[in-house]
Write a protein that holds these residues in place. Structure first.
Motif, PDB file in Angstrom:
ATOM      1  N   ASN A  95      11.019   8.386  29.858  1.00  0.00           N
ATOM      2  CA  ASN A  95      12.080   7.431  29.536  1.00  0.00           C
ATOM      3  C   ASN A  95      12.468   6.611  30.761  1.00  0.00           C
ATOM      4  O   ASN A  95      12.556   7.136  31.871  1.00  0.00           O
ATOM      5  N   SER A  96      12.718   5.335  30.531  1.00  0.00           N
ATOM      6  CA  SER A  96      13.176   4.438  31.596  1.00  0.00           C
ATOM      7  C   SER A  96      14.345   3.611  31.087  1.00  0.00           C
ATOM      8  O   SER A  96      14.261   3.013  30.002  1.00  0.00           O
ATOM      9  N   LYS A  97      15.439   3.578  31.843  1.00  0.00           N
ATOM     10  CA  LYS A  97      16.580   2.737  31.483  1.00  0.00           C
ATOM     11  C   LYS A  97      16.285   1.301  31.902  1.00  0.00           C
ATOM     12  O   LYS A  97      15.918   1.033  33.042  1.00  0.00           O
ATOM     13  N   VAL A  98      16.451   0.380  30.964  1.00  0.00           N
ATOM     14  CA  VAL A  98      16.210  -1.039  31.233  1.00  0.00           C
ATOM     15  C   VAL A  98      17.307  -1.863  30.569  1.00  0.00           C
ATOM     16  O   VAL A  98      17.903  -1.441  29.574  1.00  0.00           O
ATOM     17  N   ALA A  99      17.567  -3.027  31.096  1.00  0.00           N
ATOM     18  CA  ALA A  99      18.616  -3.886  30.541  1.00  0.00           C
ATOM     19  C   ALA A  99      18.184  -4.527  29.232  1.00  0.00           C
ATOM     20  O   ALA A  99      18.982  -4.675  28.306  1.00  0.00           O
ATOM     21  N   ASP A 100      16.911  -4.930  29.156  1.00  0.00           N
ATOM     22  CA  ASP A 100      16.400  -5.619  27.968  1.00  0.00           C
ATOM     23  C   ASP A 100      15.058  -5.010  27.581  1.00  0.00           C
ATOM     24  O   ASP A 100      14.005  -5.447  28.058  1.00  0.00           O
ATOM     25  N   PRO A 101      15.063  -3.975  26.717  1.00  0.00           N
ATOM     26  CA  PRO A 101      13.806  -3.288  26.387  1.00  0.00           C
ATOM     27  C   PRO A 101      12.735  -4.207  25.827  1.00  0.00           C
ATOM     28  O   PRO A 101      11.554  -4.090  26.178  1.00  0.00           O
ATOM     29  N   HIS A 102      13.120  -5.124  24.946  1.00  0.00           N
ATOM     30  CA  HIS A 102      12.118  -5.974  24.303  1.00  0.00           C
ATOM     31  C   HIS A 102      11.491  -6.953  25.298  1.00  0.00           C
ATOM     32  O   HIS A 102      10.295  -7.251  25.212  1.00  0.00           O
ATOM     33  N   ALA A 103      12.278  -7.449  26.252  1.00  0.00           N
ATOM     34  CA  ALA A 103      11.714  -8.324  27.277  1.00  0.00           C
ATOM     35  C   ALA A 103      10.707  -7.568  28.142  1.00  0.00           C
ATOM     36  O   ALA A 103       9.661  -8.120  28.525  1.00  0.00           O
ATOM     37  N   ASP A 137       7.442  -7.200  26.298  1.00  0.00           N
ATOM     38  CA  ASP A 137       6.680  -8.451  26.354  1.00  0.00           C
ATOM     39  C   ASP A 137       6.023  -8.631  27.726  1.00  0.00           C
ATOM     40  O   ASP A 137       4.890  -9.128  27.826  1.00  0.00           O
ATOM     41  N   GLU A 138       6.727  -8.218  28.773  1.00  0.00           N
ATOM     42  CA  GLU A 138       6.174  -8.342  30.123  1.00  0.00           C
ATOM     43  C   GLU A 138       4.936  -7.457  30.288  1.00  0.00           C
ATOM     44  O   GLU A 138       3.932  -7.883  30.875  1.00  0.00           O
ATOM     45  N   VAL A 139       5.006  -6.248  29.765  1.00  0.00           N
ATOM     46  CA  VAL A 139       3.849  -5.344  29.828  1.00  0.00           C
ATOM     47  C   VAL A 139       2.693  -5.916  29.004  1.00  0.00           C
ATOM     48  O   VAL A 139       1.534  -5.902  29.442  1.00  0.00           O
ATOM     49  N   ALA A 140       2.991  -6.450  27.835  1.00  0.00           N
ATOM     50  CA  ALA A 140       1.944  -7.036  26.991  1.00  0.00           C
ATOM     51  C   ALA A 140       1.249  -8.192  27.702  1.00  0.00           C
ATOM     52  O   ALA A 140       0.012  -8.316  27.678  1.00  0.00           O
ATOM     53  N   ASP A 154       4.892  -0.169  16.295  1.00  0.00           N
ATOM     54  CA  ASP A 154       6.128   0.466  16.754  1.00  0.00           C
ATOM     55  C   ASP A 154       6.189   0.283  18.258  1.00  0.00           C
ATOM     56  O   ASP A 154       5.561   1.029  19.010  1.00  0.00           O
ATOM     57  N   GLY A 155       6.926  -0.731  18.703  1.00  0.00           N
ATOM     58  CA  GLY A 155       6.869  -1.086  20.112  1.00  0.00           C
ATOM     59  C   GLY A 155       5.541  -1.749  20.420  1.00  0.00           C
ATOM     60  O   GLY A 155       5.041  -2.581  19.646  1.00  0.00           O
ATOM     61  N   LEU A 156       4.915  -1.365  21.529  1.00  0.00           N
ATOM     62  CA  LEU A 156       3.633  -1.922  21.953  1.00  0.00           C
ATOM     63  C   LEU A 156       2.653  -0.776  22.176  1.00  0.00           C
ATOM     64  O   LEU A 156       2.941   0.160  22.909  1.00  0.00           O
ATOM     65  N   THR A 157       1.502  -0.843  21.525  1.00  0.00           N
ATOM     66  CA  THR A 157       0.437   0.123  21.761  1.00  0.00           C
ATOM     67  C   THR A 157      -0.739  -0.597  22.393  1.00  0.00           C
ATOM     68  O   THR A 157      -1.167  -1.656  21.913  1.00  0.00           O
ATOM     69  N   LEU A 158      -1.259  -0.024  23.461  1.00  0.00           N
ATOM     70  CA  LEU A 158      -2.426  -0.538  24.165  1.00  0.00           C
ATOM     71  C   LEU A 158      -3.543   0.479  24.032  1.00  0.00           C
ATOM     72  O   LEU A 158      -3.342   1.671  24.305  1.00  0.00           O
TER      73      LEU A 158
END
Length: 459
Positions: free
Chosen positions: A382-390, A393-396, A411-415
């Motif tokens: 788990n990681s606390k982040v201010a904007d999970p969806h942003a 997108d950055e990881v994608a 469900d989220g992003l799968t790579l």
């Protein structure tokens, strides 16, 4: 001012602080709203060992009865026992539990007849809004003829049904340590596996923390956290047990350790049970959520089954199981679902399958489970982040430039990578967290991918 239900009505259930958020008035309003929204006129109500449970169950029943429903009060229940009642009697169900949450919490899980789940997108949001209106002053629904309340003990019927589904009478003798965590496993395990109901069952139970105590004096009833299975691991080694079982607070989840006290991953248990169910029901569908090990769909296919990938969460996997008539489903979190159990999750039935599998061979559980382990997993990070969806997108974007990666957004992003590695990054339903799961063909590939993603997420 009335409590704001939107603060503690979650995606799949209700979880809140007793007194400040959850009160008898709130539960009576939810009881009335549940009847009005669903139209169901027959309900079973149960509760776990938390001190607030009986009062909340009575309040829910009071609201439901005023709205015209008949209620059977089942008293002390594990969550899967409440599902059993809803399935066997074909009634709607209300289970008061906060599962593994600390003592100051309680909660409510609702289901329709045949244990069909109620989540935010299948009625819970409407129940929440109707109850909120009642708490804010709108008259509660009141039938011309109120319903009735009866009491019934379902423990013996539940135990008998479980023993019908998994026959343990012919297995080799096993010594098993069971850690109930002062939760409802202390109520159900003796009934299902105890000598008083099964004379001659070749299982010796060594009980840990079977005393029902909603203050959880020994450890949290959350075996997903490694600290909470330390006592179980030590006891298994000290007494020379064949394996150990740990249940969460409401006993709908089960975790397993082998004779060395080493945890057996839920993905491994999913694959093991899947092969047993496919042997009985060849060609069936088996569901697994998208962060189970890649070994699960591979093993299901190798045993003639059809693997079906789902989102994380019980309401999602139950819906897909019902749609596909899947024989079994498993999640990384220790939830296991069975078609023979109305597609609902039950820690007890999963435990019985493990006992049967271990007892049908002379091999140790670790040797048996090695057949189902093919990859190295990170566990959930788990990681606390201010904007999970942003951040997702950055990881994608970071991986878009690579040729050997496939992505999806189920469900989220799968790579998924050409070497067999994969990662899933998904937001929490309740907190500003991102949850990362990574798996690779070996430790080095898993750790490399894990660290690459965490650098972006935590930058």
């Amino acid at each position: 001012m009335a409590p704001q239900l939107s603060e503690f009505v979650k995606a799949y259930d209700v979880r809140g602080l007793v007194g400040s958020q959850l009160t008898p008035e709130v539960m009576e309003a939810i009881g009335a709203a549940a009847v009005a929204v669903t139209g169901e006129r027959s309900w079973a109500v149960g509760h776990d060992m938390r001190d607030s449970g009986p009062g909340f169950a009575e309040a829910f029943a009071r609201g439901a009865v005023k709205a015209g429903a008949s209620v059977v009060e089942a008293g002390l229940c594990s969550t899967d026992m409440l599902y059993f009642i809803a399935g066997q009697r074909n009634v709607a169900g209300a289970m008061f539990t906060a599962s593994h949450n600390p003592a100051e919490y309680n909660g409510l899980k609702l289901c329709l007849p045949a244990a069909r789940p109620i989540g935010l997108d299948t009625g819970l949001a409407d129940i929440r809004d109707r109850a909120q209106a009642i708490l804010d002053g709108e008259p509660a629904p009141e039938a011309q003829t109120p319903g009735t309340v009866t009491q019934e003990d379902f423990l013996a019927a539940y135990a008998a049904y479980m023993r019908e589904l998994v026959d343990l009478s012919g297995i080799r003798p096993l010594k098993v340590v069971v850690d109930a965590g002062n939760g409802m496993g202390g109520h159900t395990v003796p009934a299902v596996l105890g000598d008083q109901l099964l004379a001659g069952l070749p299982i010796e139970i060594d009980p840990l923390y079977f005393e029902l105590d909603g203050s959880f004096p020994n450890h949290e009833a959350n075996p997903l956290e490694p600290a909470n299975i330390v006592d179980l691991q030590e006891r298994v080694r000290v007494v020379g047990a064949d394996l150990g079982l740990a249940f969460d607070g409401d006993a709908d989840r089960c975790f397993v350790v082998d004779a060395d006290g080493e945890p057996v991953a839920p993905s491994t248990i999913t694959a093991l049970i899947a092969t047993r169910e496919l042997a009985k029901h060849p060609g069936s569908t088996v569901c697994h959520n998208l962060i189970c090990s890649k070994a699960v769909p591979e093993i299901v296919a190798e045993h003639g089954g059809t693997p079906e990938r789902t989102r994380v969460g019980h309401s999602y996997i139950k819906a897909v199981m019902a749609e596909k008539d899947a024989v079994f489903g498993g999640e990384h979190s220790g939830h296991y679902y069975f078609r023979d159990f109305w597609f609902a999750d039950t820690g007890m039935l999963a435990a019985m399958h493990v006992l049967a599998a271990a007892g049908e061979t002379d091999r140790s559980l670790s040797e048996l489970s090695d057949e189902f382990v093919r990859y190295t997993a990170s566990g959930e990070i788990n990681s606390k982040v201010a904007d999970p969806h942003a951040k997702i997108d950055e990881v994608a974007t970071h991986f878009d430039a690579q040729d050997d990666v496939e992505t999806d957004r189920l469900d989220g992003l799968t790579l998924a990578f050409g070497d067999g590695s994969w990662a899933n990054l998904r937001p929490s339903n309740t907190e500003p967290l991102l949850r990362l799961n990574v798996e690779g063909p070996d430790k080095a590939s898993m750790e490399g991918l894990r660290d690459d993603i965490l650098r972006i997420v935590r930058n």
